[in-house]
Design a protein around this motif. Sequence first.
Motif, PDB file in Angstrom:
ATOM      1  N   ILE A  33      54.292  46.098  49.429  1.00  0.00           N
ATOM      2  CA  ILE A  33      53.523  46.594  48.254  1.00  0.00           C
ATOM      3  C   ILE A  33      52.270  45.687  47.706  1.00  0.00           C
ATOM      4  N   MET A  34      51.287  46.303  47.622  1.00  0.00           N
ATOM      5  CA  MET A  34      50.042  45.524  47.162  1.00  0.00           C
ATOM      6  C   MET A  34      49.481  46.280  45.773  1.00  0.00           C
ATOM      7  N   LEU A  35      49.027  45.392  45.017  1.00  0.00           N
ATOM      8  CA  LEU A  35      48.513  45.767  43.664  1.00  0.00           C
ATOM      9  C   LEU A  35      47.061  45.739  43.617  1.00  0.00           C
ATOM     10  N   PRO A  36      46.454  46.701  43.378  1.00  0.00           N
ATOM     11  CA  PRO A  36      45.032  46.695  43.146  1.00  0.00           C
ATOM     12  C   PRO A  36      44.201  46.357  41.638  1.00  0.00           C
ATOM     13  N   MET A  37      43.270  45.811  41.672  1.00  0.00           N
ATOM     14  CA  MET A  37      42.399  45.312  40.440  1.00  0.00           C
ATOM     15  C   MET A  37      43.182  44.947  39.509  1.00  0.00           C
ATOM     16  N   VAL A  38      43.785  43.748  40.042  1.00  0.00           N
ATOM     17  CA  VAL A  38      44.623  43.050  39.189  1.00  0.00           C
ATOM     18  C   VAL A  38      43.800  41.959  38.317  1.00  0.00           C
ATOM     19  N   THR A  39      44.006  41.886  36.865  1.00  0.00           N
ATOM     20  CA  THR A  39      42.994  41.169  36.156  1.00  0.00           C
ATOM     21  C   THR A  39      43.613  39.749  35.497  1.00  0.00           C
ATOM     22  N   ASN A  40      44.957  39.719  35.114  1.00  0.00           N
ATOM     23  CA  ASN A  40      45.711  38.960  34.738  1.00  0.00           C
ATOM     24  C   ASN A  40      47.060  38.759  34.793  1.00  0.00           C
ATOM     25  N   ILE A  41      47.814  37.472  34.699  1.00  0.00           N
ATOM     26  CA  ILE A  41      49.105  37.447  34.962  1.00  0.00           C
ATOM     27  C   ILE A  41      49.900  38.532  34.194  1.00  0.00           C
ATOM     28  N   PRO A  42      49.750  38.790  33.053  1.00  0.00           N
ATOM     29  CA  PRO A  42      50.596  39.773  32.287  1.00  0.00           C
ATOM     30  C   PRO A  42      50.815  41.016  32.951  1.00  0.00           C
ATOM     31  N   GLU A  43      49.547  41.486  33.600  1.00  0.00           N
ATOM     32  CA  GLU A  43      49.525  42.762  34.385  1.00  0.00           C
ATOM     33  C   GLU A  43      50.449  42.871  35.595  1.00  0.00           C
ATOM     34  N   LEU A  44      50.497  41.559  36.513  1.00  0.00           N
ATOM     35  CA  LEU A  44      51.365  41.379  37.431  1.00  0.00           C
ATOM     36  C   LEU A  44      52.862  41.506  37.151  1.00  0.00           C
ATOM     37  N   GLU A  45      53.005  40.745  35.833  1.00  0.00           N
ATOM     38  CA  GLU A  45      54.346  40.688  35.431  1.00  0.00           C
ATOM     39  C   GLU A  45      54.681  42.127  35.117  1.00  0.00           C
TER      40      GLU A  45
ATOM     41  N   GLY B  50      52.520  41.784  46.699  1.00  0.00           N
ATOM     42  CA  GLY B  50      51.261  40.938  46.670  1.00  0.00           C
ATOM     43  C   GLY B  50      50.233  41.428  45.783  1.00  0.00           C
ATOM     44  N   VAL B  51      49.287  40.715  45.598  1.00  0.00           N
ATOM     45  CA  VAL B  51      47.996  40.923  44.817  1.00  0.00           C
ATOM     46  C   VAL B  51      46.877  40.966  45.554  1.00  0.00           C
ATOM     47  N   MET B  52      46.052  42.032  45.113  1.00  0.00           N
ATOM     48  CA  MET B  52      44.578  42.055  45.694  1.00  0.00           C
ATOM     49  C   MET B  52      43.662  41.375  44.882  1.00  0.00           C
ATOM     50  N   VAL B  53      42.955  40.324  45.454  1.00  0.00           N
ATOM     51  CA  VAL B  53      42.041  39.584  44.849  1.00  0.00           C
ATOM     52  C   VAL B  53      40.985  40.123  45.011  1.00  0.00           C
ATOM     53  N   GLU B  54      40.331  40.944  43.913  1.00  0.00           N
ATOM     54  CA  GLU B  54      39.098  41.859  43.906  1.00  0.00           C
ATOM     55  C   GLU B  54      38.328  41.194  42.677  1.00  0.00           C
ATOM     56  N   VAL B  55      38.960  40.806  41.344  1.00  0.00           N
ATOM     57  CA  VAL B  55      38.215  40.179  40.411  1.00  0.00           C
ATOM     58  C   VAL B  55      37.800  38.913  40.410  1.00  0.00           C
ATOM     59  N   PRO B  56      36.758  38.529  40.351  1.00  0.00           N
ATOM     60  CA  PRO B  56      36.366  37.222  39.997  1.00  0.00           C
ATOM     61  C   PRO B  56      37.356  36.162  39.201  1.00  0.00           C
TER      62      PRO B  56
ATOM     63  N   LEU C  29      48.799  36.894  48.837  1.00  0.00           N
ATOM     64  CA  LEU C  29      47.462  37.426  48.200  1.00  0.00           C
ATOM     65  C   LEU C  29      46.638  38.037  49.453  1.00  0.00           C
ATOM     66  N   SER C  30      45.864  39.186  49.240  1.00  0.00           N
ATOM     67  CA  SER C  30      44.955  39.722  50.060  1.00  0.00           C
ATOM     68  C   SER C  30      43.701  40.152  49.388  1.00  0.00           C
ATOM     69  N   VAL C  31      42.623  39.503  50.093  1.00  0.00           N
ATOM     70  CA  VAL C  31      41.374  39.701  49.466  1.00  0.00           C
ATOM     71  C   VAL C  31      40.730  41.062  49.690  1.00  0.00           C
ATOM     72  N   GLY C  32      40.322  41.679  48.745  1.00  0.00           N
ATOM     73  CA  GLY C  32      39.432  42.942  48.972  1.00  0.00           C
ATOM     74  C   GLY C  32      37.963  42.550  48.793  1.00  0.00           C
ATOM     75  N   SER C  33      37.409  42.301  50.098  1.00  0.00           N
ATOM     76  CA  SER C  33      35.938  41.649  49.971  1.00  0.00           C
ATOM     77  C   SER C  33      35.004  42.672  49.508  1.00  0.00           C
ATOM     78  N   ASN C  34      35.260  44.016  49.682  1.00  0.00           N
ATOM     79  CA  ASN C  34      34.154  44.883  49.312  1.00  0.00           C
ATOM     80  C   ASN C  34      33.928  44.923  47.667  1.00  0.00           C
ATOM     81  N   ASP C  35      35.199  44.963  47.049  1.00  0.00           N
ATOM     82  CA  ASP C  35      34.949  44.634  45.573  1.00  0.00           C
ATOM     83  C   ASP C  35      34.703  43.492  44.937  1.00  0.00           C
ATOM     84  N   LEU C  36      35.186  42.535  45.623  1.00  0.00           N
ATOM     85  CA  LEU C  36      34.989  41.040  45.272  1.00  0.00           C
ATOM     86  C   LEU C  36      33.314  40.500  45.253  1.00  0.00           C
ATOM     87  N   THR C  37      32.956  41.066  46.336  1.00  0.00           N
ATOM     88  CA  THR C  37      31.511  40.736  46.766  1.00  0.00           C
ATOM     89  C   THR C  37      30.774  41.530  45.591  1.00  0.00           C
TER      90      THR C  37
END
Length: 751
Positions: free
Chosen positions: A558-570, A596-602, A618-626
């Motif tokens: 399972i992968m979580l999109p658009m995570v911004t901070n640790i409390p969201e992951l928890e 896992g967490v999608m790395v999209e937010v800088p 961790l999985s990088v979503g390079s489209n949104d990260l860029t």
Amino acid sequence: MLNSLRNIVQEVNAARDLQSALNIIVARIKAAMQTQVCSVYLRNGQHQYVLMATDGLNPKAVGKVSLKVQEGLVGRVVSREEPLNLEHAETHPSYQYFPETGEERFSSFLGVPIIHHREVLGVLVVQQVERRRFDEGDEAFLVTLSAQLAGVIAHAEATGVVVAVAQGKGEAKFVGTSGCAGVAIGEAVVISPPADLNSVPYQVVSDIEGETAFFYRCLGAVRDDIRRMGDELKSRLSKEEQALFDAYLAMLDDASLGGEVIERIHQGVCAPYAWAEVILEHERNFSSMNDAYLRDRAADVRDLGRRVLSYLQESAQMCRVYPDDTILVGEELTASMLGEVPAEKLVGLVSVEGSRNSHVAILARAMDIPTVMGAIDLPYTKLDQRKLIVDGYNGIVFADPSKPLKAQYKAIFKEEQALQKDLETLKDKPCETTDGHRLSLWVNTGLMADVMRSLERGAEGVGLYRTEVPFLLRDRFPGEAEQTKIYREQLAAFAPKSVTMRTLDVGGDKALPYFPINEANPFLGWRGLRVTLDHPEIFLVQVRAMLKASEGLDNLRIMLPMVTNIPELEAANALILRAFNEVMEEGHRVVFPPVGVMVEVPALVYQAREFAARADFLSVGSNDLTQYLLAVDRNNARVADLYQSLHPAVLRALILIVEGAHAEQVDVSICGEMAGDPGAAVLLMAMGFDVLSMSATSLPKVKSVLRAISKVQAEALLDEVLKLNTAEDIEAALNDRLQTMGIKRLYRPNV
């Protein structure tokens, strides 16, 4: 001046061709600024600026006077790309006299450039006899008008080219950006949103009587609708309000709008286009009126226009025939539009809006359909039933191509097929470099159609299953049982290989019709995990469905999109644990999946290690990260050239993510479109990514390149490009070095 600006732009937009538009421009500007001369010069194919229209100079000079860049005052405006305001023009060193214009009488000169996409299309000039410098207000007015007219003129020029092609005067070329590599040769089918008056495709008809009868039938249906609505609301409306329905019926009369449309149909134009033209003209006329009451009637005309158009389009849609070589063309293509065309007949896509990273382009790559995005100057409504070539390698569209050009692209198409056959031999071979480094290649999926293609091309797992696709294809949220069935099909098809399911990722450019999210800035708003944490009932149902679907297969991630901070992951982890306990209590026996967490937010770039310590991968979503790193809307064609996945800042951010993940002994993958670029894949391997996930179409190409290079060579190449300062330099260096090694990175023909 604001009224003058609006009225001029509206009139120019309504012009039937470029010359009419230019004649309107010079006449209206001359009147608005109360000058004695207004002229417009436009660039031709030889990069000269030709006098194309004038009100005040000798009209016989039109089309005959031309200047090169830096030649004369007009050429100076072009070279400097800024206004030139002179009190005594003939004393300026750049002044050049053209006797055929009769301009020797005019001393004052103000010229401003007409700039579109950083290119000077032409120059607007006003002149007068009296020696005086035009004031700041005059200059500001002309600069503002020039900026507004630039796009209109570019579009009118493009339309003119298409009309010229229709008259047998050669082929037309339009440039966008590559959406999906490949070549398509076929017939354009223009598709437009329902009841959109501005995007009705131009079509000619030969059966005038049949088209007239068709128009009258649709008009009659709308009359019936209006009468019925009037009767239903009669008891709730005043006499004045009821009069609106009578006004609608009067407008549909043969002596009013209906009569104007019939005239155009008799000229050979199809009913929907004729109707849209008439309505838009009337709407513009009402909008430009000074009386507020009459100005408000423009909305009534538009409403009536849409009602009739919806009938015209619905009837036409039922009769639509898709040719075997359909190239779908539209202002902004959507997944549902693609779904209307039989899969075996769809060979190419062209979208006026959007960029390489728009979701329709991502879908096109998954389906392996050559695509051009962001062709913003394409007069698409004029292309229906025209022969097109779609060059998805270079982002070019050719209308009515010549025989030699067709032959050239047919040869490229055959070369593509031969190359694809060669790549098929790699299916069962591992992705291993020449010095023995092994890298896993996974795929991104969303439709069941992706599954077979992915397995055929040797996919080792799924790095991203877009669970929003089943949501987008329905008119309501799918229930738990429905989702379980869909997810089971994906998990079973790839078992025992891992399938990474991203939780519902809507918002931004992915809107559910039954769950609209209207925001001023959607990409920085309510999207991804932010939505599902606010709606745990949606999140829990989806996770329960995923867990039930994995029973006995145990290959779910399972992968979580658009995570911004640790409390969201928890918070998400707590909900997943709750769903797991509920499923187990129901008697299902499932294994708790990796989360896992999608790395999209800088922000996550700088907290990669902290997130890796709390996640399984961790999985990088390079489209949104860029997109977020470069502050560039990836769907906006106007800034598409600024969206650069090989930007030095993006490469450095990716290295930080890998270092953070590996410091916690956690695997890191990348599932954005960057992973499917064979050259970028070399750099990603050198950075230390454990998995590259891409469209099935890209997988064989990436594998062929990575098998042809050593990890040592890739690391040396990464060190080399990290010293460079621009994406262009990195791209050039990458191509040059790979070519030197005998590796073909870009499957791109030279045209």
